[in-house]
Design an enzyme around this catalytic site. Sequence first.
Site, PDB file in Angstrom:
ATOM      1  N   CYS A  46      26.055  41.860  49.729  1.00  0.00           N
ATOM      2  CA  CYS A  46      26.684  42.640  48.669  1.00  0.00           C
ATOM      3  C   CYS A  46      26.804  41.829  47.375  1.00  0.00           C
ATOM      4  CB  CYS A  46      28.064  43.093  49.127  1.00  0.00           C
ATOM      5  SG  CYS A  46      29.062  43.856  47.835  1.00  0.00           S
ATOM      6  N   TYR A 177      22.103  50.681  40.951  1.00  0.00           N
ATOM      7  CA  TYR A 177      22.544  51.626  41.974  1.00  0.00           C
ATOM      8  C   TYR A 177      22.404  53.065  41.488  1.00  0.00           C
ATOM      9  CZ  TYR A 177      24.481  47.949  44.920  1.00  0.00           C
ATOM     10  OH  TYR A 177      24.620  46.859  45.740  1.00  0.00           O
TER      11      TYR A 177
END
Length: 333
Positions: A46, A177
């Site tokens: 992440c 994203y």
Amino acid sequence: MTIPTDPETGEFHRAPSHFAARITADGRDGWPVEPGRYRLVVSRACPWASRALIVRRLLGLEAALPVAVADPVQDERSWRFTLDPGGRDPVLGIRFLAEAYAEADPDYDGGISVPAIVDVPSGKLVTNDFDRITLDLSTEWTALRRDGAPELYPEALRDEIDAVNAAVYRDVNAAVYEAGFATRQAAYEEAFDRLFARLDALADSLEHRRYLVGDTITEADVRLFTTLVRFDAVYHGHFKCNRNKLAESPVLWAYARDLFQTPGFGDTVDFDHIKRHYYEVHEQINPTRIVPKGPDLSRWATPHGRQALGGRPFGDGTPPGPPPPGETLPPQW
């Protein structure tokens, strides 16, 4: 993993952090800085959690804030501790990070995200505010930092750092994203165009200066690096951010390699975790779950030449020492 997008516009927007209590030197939110009291839960896959890993390492807070590393492949019950013996975090005693969220708020039914800081005595999640966590490590945990720790958020430069961070978050960190998770062509193209316009502007800025703000590494460099280091391995193909690769952008590629080769950056990066997470978890994008073999990661070790621009990576401080036992990563290539 279900990706929440707007059904009409096809746009993806990251939900704000629900748990935003702060761990401070004076404990004004009820959570005082104490060595060993808290556990930083991360996934090395992440980028938001990677920020915390880098800052923690640069500041020498490893002993004060121990880390728990989740499996890079989630299941429907959230981040899981299957990398630990018995599938439980050895300190918190839980199998899933969601259990710490439930201790903090039994009625919470939102997403489970990392980084997360958990209070060990109570087992409660304290914060999942990825934007604030690293700033507080720099400003509230000062008494526990190592000798020679750099100033990553110097007071005199905070306004400039904040402005750079806001632009990088909107147009780079979040935009990859928003492009990758978009379900409408227009939403994808808007994020794509915004991303590459900002990367071009950053390349122009960095052509004649080594770091984003001032002449030392700051929080701004940490936040840009965590997206750049994932770009060719994941975002270029998986998220369709494919105008060009990072390795085809001479300035940004050299800048990213400079940081990667700086102690505290590349030694926190796990490309295996990164690739397996994105390609195995995002089944809406990659239903076969096949993880690509490329790119050639050894290129991260090639000379970058950025020293010619001057700058002092750690300012008046010093590099961090080797990673502590148990946090050394296997060879990346």
